[in-house]
Write a protein that holds these residues in place. Sequence first.
Motif, PDB file in Angstrom:
ATOM      1  N   LEU A 228     -11.088   4.020  -0.810  1.00 45.20           N
ATOM      2  CA  LEU A 228     -10.361   2.508  -0.853  1.00 45.20           C
ATOM      3  C   LEU A 228     -11.589   1.579  -1.226  1.00 45.20           C
ATOM      4  O   LEU A 228     -12.440   1.599  -0.861  1.00 45.20           O
ATOM      5  CB  LEU A 228      -9.818   1.932   0.415  1.00 45.20           C
TER       6      LEU A 228
ATOM      7  N   LEU B  71      -0.648   3.787  -2.102  1.00 50.46           N
ATOM      8  CA  LEU B  71      -1.741   4.382  -1.709  1.00 50.46           C
ATOM      9  C   LEU B  71      -1.934   5.097  -0.344  1.00 50.46           C
ATOM     10  O   LEU B  71      -2.957   5.454   0.189  1.00 50.46           O
ATOM     11  CB  LEU B  71      -2.862   3.287  -1.589  1.00 50.46           C
TER      12      LEU B  71
ATOM     13  N   GLU C 102      -8.429  -3.029  -0.280  1.00 50.06           N
ATOM     14  CA  GLU C 102      -7.562  -2.520   0.118  1.00 50.06           C
ATOM     15  C   GLU C 102      -7.737  -1.773   1.439  1.00 50.06           C
ATOM     16  O   GLU C 102      -6.982  -1.744   2.317  1.00 50.06           O
ATOM     17  CB  GLU C 102      -7.579  -0.999  -0.672  1.00 50.06           C
TER      18      GLU C 102
ATOM     19  N   ARG D 253      -3.927   8.131   0.089  1.00 47.47           N
ATOM     20  CA  ARG D 253      -5.274   8.138  -0.340  1.00 47.47           C
ATOM     21  C   ARG D 253      -6.212   8.057   0.924  1.00 47.47           C
ATOM     22  O   ARG D 253      -5.826   7.569   1.942  1.00 47.47           O
ATOM     23  CB  ARG D 253      -5.692   6.730  -0.928  1.00 47.47           C
TER      24      ARG D 253
ATOM     25  N   LEU E 113       0.810  -1.305  -0.060  1.00 43.99           N
ATOM     26  CA  LEU E 113       0.001   0.158  -0.037  1.00 43.99           C
ATOM     27  C   LEU E 113       0.716   1.157  -0.151  1.00 43.99           C
ATOM     28  O   LEU E 113       0.269   2.343   0.402  1.00 43.99           O
ATOM     29  CB  LEU E 113      -0.701  -0.009   1.193  1.00 43.99           C
TER      30      LEU E 113
END
Length: 276
Positions: free
Chosen positions: A157, A149, A161, A152, A146
């Motif tokens: 998500l 990400l 995720e 994020r 991850l």
Amino acid sequence: MSHREHCVHRGAHDDLPDLTAEGVTVRLGDRTVLDGVGVRAAGGRVTGLLGPNGSGKTTLLHVLAGLRRPDAGAVRVGSTDLRGLGDRRRARTVALVEQHAATTVDLTVREVVALGRLPHRGRLGGARHDPRGDAVVEEVLGMVGLSDLAERTWGTLSGGERQRAHLARTLAQEPEVLLLDEPTNHLDLGQQLRFLSLVRELGLTAVAALHDLELAAAFCDDVVVLDGGRVRGHGPVGAALTTPLLGEVYGVEASLAPHPRLSRPHLVWDGPVEAP
């Protein structure tokens, strides 16, 4: 030594504690959810917690994590009674990845994972009380794939995720015992295999509640089979998942057989047990 190397290094030796439950009973009103359950998850091994819906798997995990006090019985990590540990010490010893973990605050992935460092900070809190915190967070983000990400926000998500982010948060606690409640529910097949491979590679004492018996046979060293709040089978995969037990608990004709290409067993299904 990195966090990942630290986990693998610990798991490669016999210094990880067993997790044991003795005589655990939980009642909800007039219903007994767990009835005198005794289990042992051996140090450094992966134990699968199996059973049909309503068998008591999630309740047992909550007791093992110290989140629910049983009506009777005890849980020990090594020789230490879990009830004798304060919240912070317990969080550094046993960590649980919930089945439906969520947050109402739209944090970033990095912020969610950093929550796992709270037990390592001083009573006043703050990152300055946890000098290793940032490095551990970055490493576990990489471990679960991850890193890209990290900025994020939670609401953007996918289910898979989010599950990997919760695993990273749990690993950031640096526990000795890792508990997982249906951890592959929101993952596709490739993610399931990578997720459970990572759990094995960490070398921690791990207990994972699983519905998929094929995954349990492939990735677990030992299994505990619950049915109606009682232990029906307990031991190494090949010894515990017998044809009679699978028929009695799951109502299916099935057996373990050598995998045609891999050095692990897999399940051969013949169909439901015929009604008498």
